[in-house]
Enzyme design. Structure first.
Site, PDB file in Angstrom:
ATOM      1  N   GLU A 166     -48.983   5.308 -15.785  1.00  0.00           N
ATOM      2  CA  GLU A 166     -50.295   5.630 -16.361  1.00  0.00           C
ATOM      3  C   GLU A 166     -50.534   7.134 -16.311  1.00  0.00           C
ATOM      4  O   GLU A 166     -50.987   7.745 -17.282  1.00  0.00           O
ATOM      5  CB  GLU A 166     -51.419   4.933 -15.572  1.00  0.00           C
ATOM      6  CG  GLU A 166     -51.544   3.458 -15.859  1.00  0.00           C
ATOM      7  CD  GLU A 166     -52.497   2.746 -14.892  1.00  0.00           C
ATOM      8  OE1 GLU A 166     -53.042   1.725 -15.284  1.00  0.00           O
ATOM      9  OE2 GLU A 166     -52.679   3.200 -13.738  1.00  0.00           O
ATOM     10  N   GLU A 167     -50.197   7.724 -15.175  1.00  0.00           N
ATOM     11  CA  GLU A 167     -50.395   9.169 -15.024  1.00  0.00           C
ATOM     12  C   GLU A 167     -49.610   9.915 -16.107  1.00  0.00           C
ATOM     13  O   GLU A 167     -50.116  10.842 -16.743  1.00  0.00           O
ATOM     14  CB  GLU A 167     -49.937   9.596 -13.624  1.00  0.00           C
ATOM     15  CG  GLU A 167     -50.290  11.023 -13.288  1.00  0.00           C
ATOM     16  CD  GLU A 167     -49.834  11.423 -11.889  1.00  0.00           C
ATOM     17  OE1 GLU A 167     -49.267  10.586 -11.157  1.00  0.00           O
ATOM     18  OE2 GLU A 167     -50.052  12.596 -11.537  1.00  0.00           O
ATOM     19  N   ALA A 168     -48.372   9.481 -16.339  1.00  0.00           N
ATOM     20  CA  ALA A 168     -47.530  10.134 -17.351  1.00  0.00           C
ATOM     21  C   ALA A 168     -48.112   9.939 -18.751  1.00  0.00           C
ATOM     22  O   ALA A 168     -48.207  10.884 -19.538  1.00  0.00           O
ATOM     23  CB  ALA A 168     -46.109   9.574 -17.285  1.00  0.00           C
TER      24      ALA A 168
END
Ligand SMILES: *[C@@H]1O[C@H](CO)[C@@H](O)[C@H](O)[C@H]1NC(C)=O
Ligand SMILES: *[C@@H]1O[C@H](CO)[C@@H](O)[C@H](O)[C@H]1NC(C)=O
Ligand SMILES: *[C@@H]1O[C@H](CO)[C@@H](O)[C@H](O)[C@H]1NC(C)=O
Length: 491
Positions: A166-168
């Site tokens: 998700e962060e990516a």
């Protein structure tokens, strides 16, 4: 009398023409174009990273909320002290640490709007590691930050730990949103145009505890691990994303120190090739237990002094040993530790610690790879005395680490991700795009507040009827004008 009549009919015809043109122009102005006082909306996101927390406040014009590139950054506030995961043994302090920035954030929003401001906290790799180590401690920290945020007059929407993927993906969304590369509305075609896949930027993020890569790979329908499908503005994108836990710069430096210590067992003085000559640092081996990245195998309770050697070549070699490149075997589509990655493609933005380290070394101006290597090598060979005298303004805890961090960046980008001399030129090291910081927070907020519609926005579809109305008005007016002229010529 006849001449007067002619003058009169010409004057009437002239007035009618002027009137028709005015009416025509007015009919072309759509209701939406009449400037109304804009309704500004706001959103808040805490980026709770492993080493520090920042608050971002964004604003946008509610009337345009489904178009691209209209959200701007109103405020960035750095929370004092360490990341929230550092308060594992005293969770209420994690909540208290946010107060100063929450107050600043509220000041940036008109009082009448505050209760409508969606407020989020997203935690990344530092909290992922804490959860791995002690999930009840991680839950308590999240509960405390939630409790604090609920005390403020905002629409609190949740505090959660993002997955690496998700962060990516949110970093990739932020980048392309800010650069307006998702889709363009073409007024001529009255349609949203699909951007060239090649114009979408890849995102490279280096945090304290993890690092992320995301880009649109070549080839149709990538159906392997690591691909995410996103549908935005009516178009679907296949992006490759990966997040490497324990490969953020702080964890890498600690893993490097541990590796060097393990290589010279029972020695209380250990040579560190990446630290400058003349610099030394004493560390407690017990400190390695604080993170799952270094806790095993456990080292005895002792202190060791790391002594700088200022050896760029040795530094690169030691850093490479932190990656298991042989786990990829003969596969080209593999970074290290057996992780699949298709070949990098297109332009990339490298932000966060990629940027900070290269900014310090003056390497953010698009220098070729050879020049970057040369600068890093020369920096590594400078003694601690020289460095501390040359950079009195620099944080003395950070200054001895640039050599290691810069060499780590080279190893990650070149050996792991497989950028080469030529694709190196497509990496742009930058912190901001437009007026906002590049990071995962904006993409996260856009997604959670439904500011990124999967469908093409409805207001765009509404333009066709407005144009039809204008065309009909034009025809009617032309007919009226013709009739009037005919009538006048009879008088
Ligand atoms: C934006 O899109 C959402 C969902 O598609 C819709 O509910 C909303 O009304 C739209 N807002 C505007 C201003 O068009
Ligand atoms: C986990 O954290 C809790 C709360 O801080 C603490 O009471 C407990 O001792 C920790 N457990 C371990 C195994 O460290
Ligand atoms: C970067 O450039 C500035 C200005 O040219 C200079 O003062 C500084 O020493 C340089 N920094 C490094 C690390 O070389």
């Amino acid at each position: 009398m006849l001449a007067d009549k002619k003058h009169l009919s010409r004057a009437i015809a002239g007035a009618l023409v002027a009137l028709s043109i005015t009416a025509l122009v007015l009919s072309l102005v759509r209701v939406e174009d009449v400037p109304l006082p804009p309704t500004v909306k706001y959103g808040m996101v805490f980026d709770a990273g492993s080493s520090h927390t920042s608050l971002f406040v964004y604003q946008w014009d509610a009337d345009k909320e489904n178009s691209t590139g209209v959200v701007s950054q109103t405020l960035a506030c750095d929370v004092q002290g360490q990341g929230i995961s550092s308060y594992a043994s005293d969770p209420p302090r994690a909540g208290d640490s946010l107060r100063e920035c929450l107050e600043q954030g509220l000041e940036a929003v008109p009082a009448a709007e505050q209760r409508n401001v969606p407020a989020y906290l997203g935690a990344t790799a530092g909290m992922r590691l804490l959860r791995e180590q002690n999930s009840s401690a991680a839950d308590q920290v999240l509960a405390e930050v939630t409790k604090t945020m609920r005390e403020y007059p905002v629409a609190f929407k949740g505090a959660q730990i993002l997955t690496g993927e998700e962060e990516a993906a949110y970093g990739w969304i932020t980048t392309n949103y800010l650069l307006d590369s998702f889709t363009k509305y073409s007024p001529r075609a009255h349609a949203w145009l699909r951007p060239e896949a090649a114009n979408l930027l890849g995102a490279l993020d280096l945090g304290g505890a993890s690092t992320q890569i995301s880009f649109v790979p070549a080839g149709p329908g990538l159906k392997r691990n690591g691909s995410s499908r996103l549908t935005l503005y009516g178009f679907s994108y296949s992006i490759y994303t990966h997040s490497y836990l324990c490969y953020g710069q702080n964890e890498v430096l600690r893993r490097l120190a541990k590796q060097l210590i393990e290589e010279s067992p029972s020695s209380s003085r250990v040579a560190h090739p990446c630290y400058p000559e003349g610099y030394h640092e004493t560390i407690s081996l017990a400190s390695f237990r604080a993170s799952p990245c270094t806790e095993r195998p456990a080292l005895p309770d002792a202190e060791v002094t790391l002594e700088g050697r200022g050896d760029a070549r040795g530094c690169l070699a030691a850093l490479r040993k932190l990656f298991n490149f042989s786990a990829c075997g003969q596969s080209r589509d593999c970074t290290f530790d057996g992780v699949y990655q298709p070949p990098v493609r297109g332009q990339f933005i490298a932000f966060s610690a990629f940027y900070y380290n290269f900014k310090f070394l003056n390497l953010t101006e698009g220098q070729p790879l050879a020049a970057a290597r040369d600068t890093i090598q020369r920096f590594c060979s400078r003694s601690w005395g020289d460095l501390s005298a040359s950079y009195p303004q620099e944080n003395p805890a950070r200054l001895p680490k640039y050599c290691a961090s810069a060499n780590y960046i080279l190893t990650l980008l070149l050996d792991a991700y497989k950028f080469n001399e030529s694709s190196w030129k497509s990496i742009s090291f930058q912190m901001k795009a437009g007026s906002a910081d590049v990071g995962w927070t904006l993409g996260y907020m856009l997604n959670l507040t439904n500011l990124l519609p999967a469908e093409a926005p409805a207001w765009a579809k509404g333009q066709a009827p407005a144009l039809w109305a204008a065309a009909v008005a034009f025809i009617v007016l032309t007919l009226a004008l013709g009739l009037a002229a005919l009538l006048l010529s009879w008088l």
